[in-house]
Design a protein around this motif. Structure first.
Motif, PDB file in Angstrom:
ATOM      1  N   SER A  40       0.847  -1.189   0.000  1.00 39.45           N
ATOM      2  CA  SER A  40       0.000   0.000   0.000  1.00 39.45           C
ATOM      3  C   SER A  40       0.893   1.253   0.000  1.00 39.45           C
ATOM      4  N   THR A  42       2.233   2.084   3.493  1.00 38.43           N
ATOM      5  CA  THR A  42       3.341   1.211   3.927  1.00 38.43           C
ATOM      6  C   THR A  42       4.618   1.586   3.167  1.00 38.43           C
ATOM      7  N   ASP A  59       8.397  -5.432  11.085  1.00 44.77           N
ATOM      8  CA  ASP A  59       7.362  -4.885  11.989  1.00 44.77           C
ATOM      9  C   ASP A  59       6.361  -4.032  11.207  1.00 44.77           C
ATOM     10  N   LEU A  95       5.698  -4.242   8.005  1.00 43.93           N
ATOM     11  CA  LEU A  95       4.925  -5.127   7.115  1.00 43.93           C
ATOM     12  C   LEU A  95       3.865  -5.905   7.894  1.00 43.93           C
ATOM     13  N   LYS A  96       4.232  -6.303   9.111  1.00 41.54           N
ATOM     14  CA  LYS A  96       3.285  -7.058   9.935  1.00 41.54           C
ATOM     15  C   LYS A  96       2.107  -6.165  10.339  1.00 41.54           C
ATOM     16  N   ALA A  97       2.443  -4.893  10.710  1.00 38.46           N
ATOM     17  CA  ALA A  97       1.406  -3.962  11.153  1.00 38.46           C
ATOM     18  C   ALA A  97       0.413  -3.654  10.019  1.00 38.46           C
ATOM     19  N   SER A  98       0.927  -3.659   8.765  1.00 40.13           N
ATOM     20  CA  SER A  98       0.044  -3.363   7.626  1.00 40.13           C
ATOM     21  C   SER A  98      -0.533  -4.624   6.989  1.00 40.13           C
ATOM     22  N   SER A  99      -0.309  -5.756   7.653  1.00 39.07           N
ATOM     23  CA  SER A  99      -0.795  -7.071   7.179  1.00 39.07           C
ATOM     24  C   SER A  99      -0.362  -7.347   5.738  1.00 39.07           C
ATOM     25  N   THR A 100       0.840  -6.937   5.399  1.00 45.24           N
ATOM     26  CA  THR A 100       1.364  -7.193   4.047  1.00 45.24           C
ATOM     27  C   THR A 100       1.763  -8.666   3.935  1.00 45.24           C
ATOM     28  N   ASP A 101       1.485  -9.235   2.761  1.00 43.42           N
ATOM     29  CA  ASP A 101       1.787 -10.656   2.533  1.00 43.42           C
ATOM     30  C   ASP A 101       3.283 -10.803   2.143  1.00 43.42           C
TER      31      ASP A 101
END
Lengths: 265, 320
Positions: free
Chosen positions: B251, B254, B288, B290-296
């Motif tokens: 996104s 991100t 962190d 990427l995890k917070a933005s739920s990126t695959d």
């Protein structure tokens, strides 16, 4: 034990050296043809043969000793075999003694071959020129053997000094030159004494006298007169001469060790 | 357990005859090789590798500093240091010099007999060791030929055999695979790995960096006599190398956050979005985000540097 291993290997290496083989062949040629020179001194044929042969054995023995002992370490340094050998569990003195032993075996073999030919020539000559006034061949052989033993004692000293110089050198040239120089001066030591007394300056006299005191007197090892007159008496005594040679050789080896002990190879 | 090799502040300076010119071949070198370790000692030509090896073997003497083998002082700069300890310790070292040269008038078997005797071996024991080492290096077939008729590779194998004769705890190998064909090189490499498995300490000096990479655990790179890189190969090869993360999509929000972390984003040839990290230390911060933005997250790639790249980079950096 390691000295023997190194020594036998050095001996095997030396007896294959073309230079040493050439010296031996030259010596054998001179000894073998000495009978033809007897025409130059009619009536003194055997004396002539003895003179020529003893001089040849001493001269070519010297060349074999200085080339043999003087080339051993520079050659191994040059081809880098020394690195592999010195990395083995062995002290440097062991290595040096081994090389010295190898040189002695080579000298012994060469002197032995020359002595045998010399005796054969003497035997043939004694049969050819039968002289009632001459001593029997057995007496001649005894003096000849003594003369050969003394030549070997001389080579013990020369090879030790050549080995000592070779520890400083990267080629065999320097030890060979120094060895030949010591041989010539060593045979002229008695003249040095006279020379020092008649030197043009005090300084020169001191210098020449130091040479006289330091250098080995090789004329002690040269039994020319005894050989010619078939006199088995050695004025200085064989044991004393051996001790004299041994001390000089030990001195040479000590110098070699001190120079070689911590030398960067 | 004492180190197999410990080099402390070692310096070697070569001086000309009257001391007018001097060259420092080894400059204050410190090195530690554990027992059972395979250590690669690397450096360009003239870096001081062979000088160091020669000091380790007592062929050269240091200007200052000292070397310890298995905890015992081995060589010293003192002119009065006894040779006895050196001699005893040498029994536990096998040494293969670079481009080994042997007495030409001997056969391969006689060469081994000569060196074996210098180790104090004799009789049946010596014969057995000669046969074993010849078999290990694959030279039984030519053992009775004169060394002067050997090829470079055959000499190398005999050199290795003589280094193994005393079943030493420490093997110092200077260019062990130089001059060997690819098959022989593989065989020697396998042999080194086998020796490693037997718990031997191997100190390998080589320009064949791919070989070193396959065999050594730790390396030291020297240049101009100084140790400029030292450590575990795996650490050195990964240290300071970029990490790339591939994600399915990203996104804008991100992307901005990642750019704030100095990451470079772009389109990868596979269609995925790639994120290049400035340094591997930033990987957790990026993950962190990427995890917070739920990126695959599809894959995280750490770019390992080959030993050759590492070696060239290190030497060039040192020169610069």
């Amino acid at each position: 034990m390691n000295s023997i291993v190194i020594g036998l290997n050095a001996y095997r290496e030396s007896i294959r050296k073309k230079t040493l083989i050439a010296f031996l062949l030259f010596a054998m040629l001179v000894i073998g043809t000495s009978t033809f020179l007897t025409v130059l001194s009619p009536g003194e044929e055997i004396k002539m043969v003895k003179d020529v042969c003893l001089s040849s054995i001493s001269f070519f023995g010297m060349l074999i000793a200085v080339f043999g002992a003087g080339a051993l370490i520079p050659q191994e340094t040059d081809n880098r075999t020394i690195h592999t050998i010195l990395s083995k569990p062995m002290r440097r003195i062991t290595y040096l003694l081994g090389k010295y032993l190898g040189a002695q075996l080579t000298i012994l073999l060469n002197l032995g071959l020359m002595a045998v030919l010399f005796l054969v020539i003497l035997y043939l000559q004694s049969r050819r020129y039968v002289d009632e006034s001459q001593a029997p061949f057995s007496a001649t052989a005894l003096v000849t053997m003594k003369a050969m033993v003394l030549v070997f004692f001389e080579m013990l000293v020369l090879s030790a000094l050549a080995l000592a110089v070779s520890t400083l050198s990267t080629s065999a040239t320097l030890p060979v030159i120094v060895g030949i120089f010591i041989y010539i001066v060593g045979h002229s030591v008695n003249y040095l004494k006279n020379l020092s007394e008649h030197a043009p300056s005090e300084f020169m006299s001191i210098i020449i006298r130091q040479f006289y005191l330091i250098l080995p007197n090789f004329s002690n090892f040269y039994l020319r007169n005894q050989l010619i007159h078939n006199d088995p008496y050695v004025p200085q005594g064989i044991l004393k001469l051996f001790a004299y040679a041994f001390l000089y050789a030990a001195f040479g080896l000590l110098i070699a060790y001190l120079l070689f002990r911590k030398k960067d190879m | 357990m004492p180190a197999a090799i410990e080099i402390i502040n070692l310096t070697k300076t070569y001086r000309s005859l009257f001391g007018l010119r001097q060259v420092t071949a080894v400059d204050n070198l410190n090195l530690h090789v554990d027992e059972g370790e395979v250590f690669g000692f690397l450096g360009p030509n003239g870096a001081g590798k062979t000088t160091t090896i020669k000091i380790l073997l007592g062929i050269l003497y240091p200007s200052s500093g000292e070397c310890k083998l298995f905890g015992e002082q081995f060589t010293s700069s003192s002119a009065f240091a006894p040779e006895t300890a050196d001699s005893r310790l040498k029994a536990s070292i096998g040494y293969l010099p670079e481009g080994p040269y042997f007495h030409e008038f001997l056969t391969g078997r006689e060469v081994l007999a000569f060196y074996g005797r210098l180790y104090g071996l004799g009789g049946q024991n010596l014969k057995k060791r000669i046969s074993e080492t010849l078999e290990i290096v694959g030279m039984e077939y030519a053992a009775d030929r004169l060394v002067q008729h050997y090829s470079k590779g055959m000499r190398q194998r005999v050199g290795l055999a003589q280094a193994l004769l005393s079943d030493p705890k420490l093997l110092i190998l200077d260019e062990p695979t130089v001059g060997l064909d690819p098959i022989a090189r593989r065989e020697i490499r396998d042999l080194l790995l086998k020796l490693k498995g037997l718990g031997k300490t191997l100190f390998i000096c080589s320009h064949e960096l791919s070989e070193v990479e396959m065999v050594c655990e730790r390396i030291g790179i020297v240049n101009h006599g100084k140790l400029i890189k030292y450590g575990k190969l795996v650490d050195l090869a990964f240290k300071d190398r970029a990490v790339e993360i591939h994600v399915a999509s990203l996104s804008d929000e991100t992307r901005k956050k990642l750019e704030a972390l100095n990451c470079i984003t772009g389109k990868h040839e596979t269609g995925l979005t790639s994120i290049r990290l400035p340094a591997r230390q930033a990987v957790y911060d990026v993950l962190d985000v990427l995890k917070a933005s739920s990126t695959d997250v599809v894959e995280v790639l750490s770019q390992k540097e080959s030993l050759e790249d590492l070696f060239i980079r290190t030497v060039k950096e040192e020169v610069a």
